[in-house]
Enzyme design. Structure first.
Site, short mmCIF file in Angstrom:
data_model
loop_
_atom_site.label_atom_id
_atom_site.label_comp_id
_atom_site.label_asym_id
_atom_site.label_seq_id
_atom_site.Cartn_x
_atom_site.Cartn_y
_atom_site.Cartn_z
N SER A 136 0.93 -1.32 -0.13
CA SER A 136 0.13 -0.19 -0.11
C SER A 136 0.82 1.27 0.11
O SER A 136 0.48 2.24 -0.36
CB SER A 136 -0.98 0.07 1.03
OG SER A 136 -0.08 -0.08 2.38
N ASP A 381 -3.00 6.43 12.27
CA ASP A 381 -2.11 5.44 11.35
C ASP A 381 -0.76 6.35 11.09
O ASP A 381 -0.74 7.48 10.39
CB ASP A 381 -3.16 5.63 9.96
CG ASP A 381 -2.23 4.68 8.78
OD1 ASP A 381 -1.06 4.71 9.25
OD2 ASP A 381 -3.06 4.52 7.88
N HIS A 384 0.89 5.18 7.00
CA HIS A 384 0.50 5.71 5.51
C HIS A 384 0.79 7.35 5.78
O HIS A 384 0.93 7.98 6.67
CB HIS A 384 -0.64 5.69 5.11
CG HIS A 384 -0.72 4.04 4.85
ND1 HIS A 384 -1.16 3.26 5.94
CD2 HIS A 384 -0.55 3.11 4.05
CE1 HIS A 384 -1.45 1.80 5.41
NE2 HIS A 384 -0.71 1.67 4.34
#
Length: 405
Positions: A136, A381, A384
């Site tokens: 990702s 998070d 990311h």
């Protein structure tokens, strides 16, 4: 006493002509001088630029070593301008109150990065494929590249489609494709489903890179990455034979470093067999750092990237979430290989940017519990990155290596 002799008609005419011509000659000479100065300046500028680039090459300017400097002008595009950003990365849309993280520009110590030129990239990709392969984090770099390019493409001349593990952005007027392929380990694994892959007990199959590699053939430029999914904190499981679904599996357990080394060697073998160094370009993006432990940069032990709005100033900073042993494996494998592959070393420069993560400003996979809402640190998070943001810099570095290697 004699009067002075009168001028003859011919001498008077000559005098009048001289007076008429002089301003014209003066203007002409001035114009010629002006043009000469412009041409000299342009030639000097071109020579200076060429000499600077030669000097940079001779001195071996490392674009991955530098510092972050404040850029008043802001990001290369605005979040609302790019409809292709996943809701897991749209920080402004999800309520991030600050924008300082958008104003930092990477400045190498010994040279300057060339300005990103979307037209140049698209022209170079005319009739070609650029493919991002990995997890990702690489998908984020892919989306960043799409956002950087799509700004200059008319609305009816671009499209984005997903086919299982493959996502394809098409610039129709250029017959160019920028693609992303989900393969978090590069090798075949039990986490290969593009949608359902949140698996704790991770397993890869030895010698299985062709399972995914058959989908990469024909790409003109490939950008690989793989790191995050290897970091289980336990010995890594390698499937020798059989199926991932078998109740009893023929497996061995090895160290993370040995498993990662196996993947790197497999990737380089695939590149050697399938990519022509005279026609194709291959890149590998190093590990993307996380900021899960604020104690690493002098913060409180129970904190992370949540509410962090400034960068790390210590030039020697290296977080505990970034494995030096894995970086060492990459260095060892790449140094022994004859395969021409460009290493995009984004780890150190990204490690300074604890302010650039999505944190809590993203679409959540699952509804948040009251306990989580009461403690934002628990669901921040710190892996990311917001877009626009840090990953645009990764693509500026990729641009530099593509066109100014």
């Amino acid at each position: 006493m004699k009067s002075p002799p009168s001028s003859s008609p011919s001498s008077s005419l000559l005098l009048r002509k001289t007076r008429l011509i002089s301003p014209f000659l003066f203007t002409l000479l001035a114009f010629i001088l002006f043009i000469a100065v412009i041409l000299y300046s342009e030639v000097f500028s071109q020579c200076h630029t060429k000499l600077s680039r030669i000097r940079e090459r001779e001195e071996g300017c490392d674009v991955f070593k530098g510092r972050w400097v404040w850029e008043k002008g802001g990001p290369l595009y605005e979040e609302y301008e790019c409809p292709y950003i996943q809701p897991q990365l749209t920080c402004q849309q999800h309520g991030r109150p600050d924008k300082d993280y958008l104003h930092w520009r990477w400045q190498p110590h010994a040279c300057s990065l060339p300005s990103f030129n979307a037209t140049l990239v698209l022209e170079s990709l005319r009739g070609k494929r650029m493919l991002f392969v990995g997890d990702s984090l690489n998908r984020g770099q892919f989306v960043s590249m799409v956002c950087l390019l799509q700004r200059i493409i008319p609305e009816n001349a671009k499209s984005m489609e997903t086919f299982g593990s493959l996502t394809v952005f098409t610039a129709k007027d250029y017959n160019a494709k920028i693609e992303y392929y989900w393969a978090p380990f590069l090798l075949e694994s039990n986490a290969d489903d593009a949608v359902i892959h949140r698996i704790t007990d991770r397993i890869v199959r030895k010698g299985s890179i062709n399972k995914h590699g058959k989908n990469w053939k024909g790409a003109d430029i490939i950008v690989f990455n793989t790191y995050l999914w290897w970091m289980t904190g336990m010995p890594f499981k390698i499937l020798q034979k059989g199926s991932f679904k078998d109740d009893v599996k023929d497996m061995i357990e090895v160290s993370t470093e040995d498993a990662y080394r196996m993947a790197m060697k497999s990737m380089l073998r695939w590149v050697k067999r399938n990519m022509d160094p005279k026609k194709n370009r291959v890149f590998f993006t190093s590990m993307s750092p996380s900021h899960h432990k604020s104690i690493d940069w002098g913060g409180k032990p129970d904190r992370n990237c949540y509410n962090e709005t400034t960068k790390i100033e210590d030039p020697s900073y290296w977080g505990s979430d970034s494995s030096k042993s894995v970086m060492q494996v990459i260095g060892e494998v790449f140094s022994k290989s004859e395969v021409p592959i460009m290493f995009l070393n984004i780890t150190q420069l990204s490690s300074y940017r604890k302010d650039a993560h999505t944190s809590i400003y993203k679409k959540q996979w699952n509804p948040l519990t009251p306990e989580q809402l009461a403690n934002p640190v628990s669901y921040a998070d710190c892996t990311h990155w917001c877009l626009p943001g840090l990953q645009d810099t990764w693509n500026e570095l990729l641009f530099a290596k593509l066109f100014y290697p």
